[in-house]
Design a protein around this motif. Sequence first.
Motif, PDB file in Angstrom:
ATOM      1  N   VAL A   4       5.476   3.454   4.997  1.00  0.00           N
ATOM      2  CA  VAL A   4       4.490   2.467   5.446  1.00  0.00           C
ATOM      3  C   VAL A   4       4.115   2.696   6.918  1.00  0.00           C
ATOM      4  O   VAL A   4       2.965   2.515   7.308  1.00  0.00           O
ATOM      5  N   PRO A  63       1.799  -2.560   9.320  1.00  0.00           N
ATOM      6  CA  PRO A  63       3.052  -2.476   8.569  1.00  0.00           C
ATOM      7  C   PRO A  63       4.035  -3.610   8.841  1.00  0.00           C
ATOM      8  O   PRO A  63       4.119  -4.135   9.955  1.00  0.00           O
ATOM      9  N   LEU A  73      -4.876  -4.635   6.077  1.00  0.00           N
ATOM     10  CA  LEU A  73      -3.877  -4.701   5.007  1.00  0.00           C
ATOM     11  C   LEU A  73      -2.516  -4.916   5.650  1.00  0.00           C
ATOM     12  O   LEU A  73      -2.003  -4.024   6.338  1.00  0.00           O
ATOM     13  N   SER A  85       0.346   3.581   8.383  1.00  0.00           N
ATOM     14  CA  SER A  85      -0.260   2.845   9.498  1.00  0.00           C
ATOM     15  C   SER A  85      -0.748   3.801  10.587  1.00  0.00           C
ATOM     16  O   SER A  85      -1.678   3.481  11.334  1.00  0.00           O
ATOM     17  N   TYR A 133      -4.017   5.424   8.952  1.00  0.00           N
ATOM     18  CA  TYR A 133      -5.108   4.444   8.874  1.00  0.00           C
ATOM     19  C   TYR A 133      -4.870   3.317   9.880  1.00  0.00           C
ATOM     20  O   TYR A 133      -4.653   2.160   9.503  1.00  0.00           O
ATOM     21  N   ILE A 142      -8.204   3.279  -0.271  1.00  0.00           N
ATOM     22  CA  ILE A 142      -8.577   2.854   1.085  1.00  0.00           C
ATOM     23  C   ILE A 142     -10.097   2.725   1.206  1.00  0.00           C
ATOM     24  O   ILE A 142     -10.616   1.763   1.792  1.00  0.00           O
ATOM     25  N   SER A 161       0.927  -4.722   5.048  1.00  0.00           N
ATOM     26  CA  SER A 161       1.645  -4.025   3.984  1.00  0.00           C
ATOM     27  C   SER A 161       3.150  -4.166   4.148  1.00  0.00           C
ATOM     28  O   SER A 161       3.718  -3.753   5.165  1.00  0.00           O
ATOM     29  N   ILE A 179       0.823  -1.207   0.000  1.00  0.00           N
ATOM     30  CA  ILE A 179       0.000   0.000   0.000  1.00  0.00           C
ATOM     31  C   ILE A 179       0.861   1.262   0.000  1.00  0.00           C
ATOM     32  O   ILE A 179       0.395   2.353  -0.345  1.00  0.00           O
ATOM     33  N   SER A 180       2.147   1.124   0.365  1.00  0.00           N
ATOM     34  CA  SER A 180       3.044   2.289   0.328  1.00  0.00           C
ATOM     35  C   SER A 180       3.725   2.459  -1.032  1.00  0.00           C
ATOM     36  O   SER A 180       4.554   3.355  -1.207  1.00  0.00           O
ATOM     37  N   VAL A 229      -4.140  -0.431   8.193  1.00  0.00           N
ATOM     38  CA  VAL A 229      -2.791  -0.748   7.697  1.00  0.00           C
ATOM     39  C   VAL A 229      -1.917  -1.309   8.813  1.00  0.00           C
ATOM     40  O   VAL A 229      -1.665  -0.645   9.821  1.00  0.00           O
TER      41      VAL A 229
END
Length: 283
Positions: free
Chosen positions: A49, A62, A36, A53, A56, A25, A38, A12-13, A60
């Motif tokens: 990342v 990480p 997620l 996190s 969100y 998102i 990630s 996601i990053s 997220v």
Amino acid sequence: MEAGFVDCHCHISAREFAEDIEDVIKSTKEAGVKTLISVTEVASEFERVIQLSQIYPDLVAPCLGIHPVQGCGSQNHRSVTFQDLEPALPLFQKYREDIVAIGEIGLDFTPWYVTSAEQREEQQRVFRKQLEISKELDLPVNVHSRSAAKATIAVLKEQGIGSALLHNFAGRCSVAMEGVQAGYYFSFPPAVCRSEQRAKLIKQIPLENICLETDSPALGPDKHVRNEPKNITLSCEYIAQVKGITPESVLEITTQNALRLFPKIKRMINKCSSSGLTTAITP
């Protein structure tokens, strides 16, 4: 627990999401994705990342790791060196309380990336060092293996790793079963819908050892279109089709598998449940 998808391996990053991250998102949550997980590929990605996190925190989770192939997303792919890992070493410690796993780490012996025995040895040195860190921090590992399935599982077992996800696994069924016997998990992105060989793997690996992933922005249902976490539903449906069971069964069991493999996400989801964001998960 209210059923929800856990994407056990995504990026996601990645810069592909930089322009419209809020829309991504939103559609992720609308698809029923709760978490997620990630991963990162290079040290320069770590801060991003972690930042996501924090923005969100209900979604997220990480991971930090150095990929066996560097320069991903550019034309200058090359095998990892220990020098690529060195700037990351203090960051593993700095963010040890924030991360849920070490990843994306592993081995990639694709011939056009790795042209010598020395490069393979250097990759294994980087991999082993990150496995040591995972043991020190008591974290699972999120693992890449390409043209190196047998070697990857051999190193994991040799290092005494008990909790590992082998993402987008493409090795032989016999090698996968070695991983199953070691208690490892395997995840498959939406692109598996295009692969008969993956269907054989999915059929043989017990559902109790399978997790869901997207590997977004890569490995989507259409190789020419950016993949997104919302497409995890396609992986779920395909696994259900291959296994001859319902998607609901796949969702329930793979989510429980993810919670066992990544126990820190349970705490994260429970914390968010206190804010009314989701249903609490019992330990």
